[in-house]
Design an enzyme around this catalytic site. Sequence first.
Site, PDB file in Angstrom:
ATOM      1  N   ASP A   1      13.315  45.955 -22.721  1.00 39.10           N
ATOM      2  CA  ASP A   1      13.977  46.919 -23.604  1.00 39.10           C
ATOM      3  C   ASP A   1      14.540  46.255 -24.867  1.00 39.10           C
ATOM      4  O   ASP A   1      14.719  45.032 -24.919  1.00 39.10           O
ATOM      5  CB  ASP A   1      15.153  47.577 -22.873  1.00 39.10           C
ATOM      6  CG  ASP A   1      14.702  48.516 -21.756  1.00 39.10           C
ATOM      7  OD1 ASP A   1      13.516  48.523 -21.399  1.00 39.10           O
ATOM      8  OD2 ASP A   1      15.584  49.230 -21.245  1.00 39.10           O
ATOM      9  N   ASP A   2      14.848  47.104 -25.822  1.00 37.71           N
ATOM     10  CA  ASP A   2      15.673  46.787 -27.004  1.00 37.71           C
ATOM     11  C   ASP A   2      14.968  46.013 -28.115  1.00 37.71           C
ATOM     12  O   ASP A   2      15.586  45.697 -29.121  1.00 37.71           O
ATOM     13  CB  ASP A   2      16.966  46.044 -26.629  1.00 37.71           C
ATOM     14  CG  ASP A   2      17.919  46.882 -25.799  1.00 37.71           C
ATOM     15  OD1 ASP A   2      17.573  48.035 -25.477  1.00 37.71           O
ATOM     16  OD2 ASP A   2      19.014  46.393 -25.461  1.00 37.71           O
TER      17      ASP A   2
ATOM     18  N   HIS B   1      12.382  53.600 -26.708  1.00 40.48           N
ATOM     19  CA  HIS B   1      13.752  53.446 -26.209  1.00 40.48           C
ATOM     20  C   HIS B   1      14.721  54.067 -27.234  1.00 40.48           C
ATOM     21  O   HIS B   1      15.827  53.603 -27.386  1.00 40.48           O
ATOM     22  CB  HIS B   1      14.027  51.947 -26.009  1.00 40.48           C
ATOM     23  CG  HIS B   1      15.241  51.611 -25.210  1.00 40.48           C
ATOM     24  ND1 HIS B   1      15.607  52.268 -24.059  1.00 40.48           N
ATOM     25  CD2 HIS B   1      16.191  50.646 -25.390  1.00 40.48           C
ATOM     26  CE1 HIS B   1      16.717  51.721 -23.582  1.00 40.48           C
ATOM     27  NE2 HIS B   1      17.102  50.747 -24.371  1.00 40.48           N
TER      28      HIS B   1
ATOM     29  N   HIS C   1      19.149  53.277 -30.325  1.00 39.96           N
ATOM     30  CA  HIS C   1      19.989  53.036 -29.144  1.00 39.96           C
ATOM     31  C   HIS C   1      21.266  53.873 -29.091  1.00 39.96           C
ATOM     32  O   HIS C   1      22.304  53.424 -28.592  1.00 39.96           O
ATOM     33  CB  HIS C   1      20.331  51.538 -29.019  1.00 39.96           C
ATOM     34  CG  HIS C   1      20.337  51.057 -27.596  1.00 39.96           C
ATOM     35  ND1 HIS C   1      21.431  51.211 -26.762  1.00 39.96           N
ATOM     36  CD2 HIS C   1      19.396  50.439 -26.853  1.00 39.96           C
ATOM     37  CE1 HIS C   1      21.141  50.683 -25.572  1.00 39.96           C
ATOM     38  NE2 HIS C   1      19.909  50.224 -25.603  1.00 39.96           N
TER      39      HIS C   1
ATOM     40  N   HIS D   1      15.442  42.536 -21.012  1.00 44.46           N
ATOM     41  CA  HIS D   1      15.656  42.832 -22.430  1.00 44.46           C
ATOM     42  C   HIS D   1      14.957  41.757 -23.258  1.00 44.46           C
ATOM     43  O   HIS D   1      15.261  40.571 -23.084  1.00 44.46           O
ATOM     44  CB  HIS D   1      17.155  42.915 -22.738  1.00 44.46           C
ATOM     45  CG  HIS D   1      17.816  44.071 -22.031  1.00 44.46           C
ATOM     46  ND1 HIS D   1      18.180  43.992 -20.710  1.00 44.46           N
ATOM     47  CD2 HIS D   1      18.092  45.331 -22.447  1.00 44.46           C
ATOM     48  CE1 HIS D   1      18.687  45.180 -20.353  1.00 44.46           C
ATOM     49  NE2 HIS D   1      18.653  45.997 -21.380  1.00 44.46           N
TER      50      HIS D   1
HETATM   51 ZN    ZN Z   1      18.657  49.364 -24.225  1.00 44.08          ZN
END
Ligand code: ZN
Length: 190
Positions: A26-27, A77, A81, A169
């Site tokens: 993620d991210d 995602h 955020h 991540h």
């Molecule tokens: Zn995230």
Amino acid sequence: LPEPVVEPTEAPAPTTNKKMVALTYDDGPNPIHTNAILDILEKYDARATFFDLGSLVEKYPDVVKREDALGCEVASHSWDHKNFNKISDSEILADIKKTEAVFQNILGQSPSGFRPPYGNCDDHVKTLIPMPIYLWSVDTLDWKSRNADAIMNEVTKIGDLDGKVILLHGIYSSTAEATARLVPYLQEAG
Ligand code: ZN
């Protein structure tokens, strides 16, 4: 809109008798750490799913194109955020639209699915997401430990990982370092 599907505990049913586990990052994308992770996946002929932020897809298109070119799944995602349980319906719809547009512009395809920031996606929010929604079943806490040994420990303590979805991540050097150990570990486990 298609009915969203939430699969919080198990990966999609395997199509073979082989054991399967999903690595998810993620991210990102991040030009340094995502590329380090991609180098490892390429070395071991492995695939992962990247839940990327639309704002960073726009900023680092070459990294996202490389994820796709290596046969990895590129999913959303959100744009940047935000907590979808805390913003308005119109903000959610605008976020999804903007992220969809940048995926189309850079990859020529829609995100393959959606992972809500913080895993926050209440029953009402789910009705607004026009994609499959994927959470995870193994949390490595990599964002907290920033330590490859600790990340490996969170995964290996589970035991049987068949069908699990591992949350990582793609924005830390420690996560890339753990990936270099995790991928051969999983391959050796079958
Ligand atoms: Zn995230």
